[in-house]
Design a protein around this motif. Structure first.
Motif, PDB file in Angstrom:
ATOM      1  N   MET A 141       0.752  -1.164   0.125  1.00 28.57           N
ATOM      2  CA  MET A 141      -0.134   0.010  -0.237  1.00 28.57           C
ATOM      3  C   MET A 141       0.787   1.172  -0.153  1.00 28.57           C
ATOM      4  N   GLY A 142       2.116   1.079  -0.014  1.00 28.46           N
ATOM      5  CA  GLY A 142       3.148   2.169  -0.024  1.00 28.46           C
ATOM      6  C   GLY A 142       3.092   2.971   1.358  1.00 28.46           C
ATOM      7  N   LEU A 143       2.607   2.304   2.550  1.00 25.01           N
ATOM      8  CA  LEU A 143       2.767   2.810   3.780  1.00 25.01           C
ATOM      9  C   LEU A 143       4.057   2.563   4.451  1.00 25.01           C
ATOM     10  N   THR A 144       4.525   3.417   5.307  1.00 27.08           N
ATOM     11  CA  THR A 144       5.962   3.219   5.954  1.00 27.08           C
ATOM     12  C   THR A 144       5.213   2.467   7.415  1.00 27.08           C
ATOM     13  N   GLN A 145       6.322   2.108   8.030  1.00 29.21           N
ATOM     14  CA  GLN A 145       6.053   1.636   9.592  1.00 29.21           C
ATOM     15  C   GLN A 145       5.430   3.006  10.319  1.00 29.21           C
ATOM     16  N   LYS A 146       5.990   3.933  10.048  1.00 27.53           N
ATOM     17  CA  LYS A 146       5.466   5.386  10.627  1.00 27.53           C
ATOM     18  C   LYS A 146       4.187   5.547  10.327  1.00 27.53           C
ATOM     19  N   ASP A 147       3.692   5.537   8.826  1.00 26.61           N
ATOM     20  CA  ASP A 147       2.580   5.902   8.525  1.00 26.61           C
ATOM     21  C   ASP A 147       1.382   5.099   9.454  1.00 26.61           C
ATOM     22  N   LEU A 148       1.599   3.788   9.272  1.00 22.15           N
ATOM     23  CA  LEU A 148       0.760   2.657  10.192  1.00 22.15           C
ATOM     24  C   LEU A 148       0.786   3.251  11.343  1.00 22.15           C
ATOM     25  N   GLY A 207      -2.225   5.587  16.094  1.00 23.85           N
ATOM     26  CA  GLY A 207      -2.035   6.396  17.280  1.00 23.85           C
ATOM     27  C   GLY A 207      -0.828   5.851  18.214  1.00 23.85           C
ATOM     28  N   MET A 208       0.150   5.215  17.416  1.00 21.23           N
ATOM     29  CA  MET A 208       1.037   4.483  18.368  1.00 21.23           C
ATOM     30  C   MET A 208       2.311   5.214  17.785  1.00 21.23           C
ATOM     31  N   ILE A 267       5.325  -0.368  16.225  1.00 20.10           N
ATOM     32  CA  ILE A 267       5.034  -0.971  14.868  1.00 20.10           C
ATOM     33  C   ILE A 267       6.294  -1.902  14.396  1.00 20.10           C
ATOM     34  N   GLN A 268       7.829  -1.162  14.420  1.00 16.30           N
ATOM     35  CA  GLN A 268       8.709  -2.123  14.250  1.00 16.30           C
ATOM     36  C   GLN A 268       9.087  -3.373  15.060  1.00 16.30           C
TER      37      GLN A 268
END
Length: 139
Positions: free
Chosen positions: A88-95, A100-101, A106-107
């Protein structure tokens, strides 16, 4: 499995290191028996090729050409979530932002393939990625 751009960069660097070492070993006069020298080169090439495959898989996900990920058992879900996020082109930061984390959470989840995530968290991630879950056809 490569999960982010930093891992991609590090993996590409390792591929170059393997390639350089292989070239060096091929150009030098072997200090080992020819059979052992060949085994050493083959082992390095095998590791390099595995990394190349991981880069190709990650870049295919980034291209967005993959849209459907089969989950045949609950144990397939974590890998599918990671693959979905990447495609989807999302980074871990985007997710993380969607949930709200912090990005580091996420990493951690992805590094352990969500082994410490609660079911509620997994459902939240499925929703944040707007994934559609359809039942498998009984055959």
């Amino acid at each position: 499995m490569i999960k982010n751009s930093k891992q991609l960069s590090l993996t590409k660097k390792r591929i170059e290191e393997f390639s350089d070492t292989i070239r060096k070993l091929q150009s030098e006069e072997p200090t080992l028996s020819p059979l052992l020298a060949k085994a050493q080169i083959d082992a390095l090439a095998c590791q390099r090729n595995e990394l190349i495959g991981q880069v190709e898989d990650y870049e295919l996900l980034l291209s967005g050409d993959l849209a459907v990920f089969d989950v045949n058992s609950i144990s397939d879900l974590p890998r599918s979530l990671i693959m979905s996020r990447i495609s989807m082109g999302l980074t871990q930061k985007d997710l993380a932002d969607r949930l709200g984390m912090k990005e580091q959470q996420i990493q951690r989840y992805e590094n352990t393939e969500y082994s410490s995530a609660s079911f509620k968290t997994l459902v939240s991630i499925v929703e944040a990625l707007d994934l559609k879950i359809t039942p498998a056809c009984a055959g």
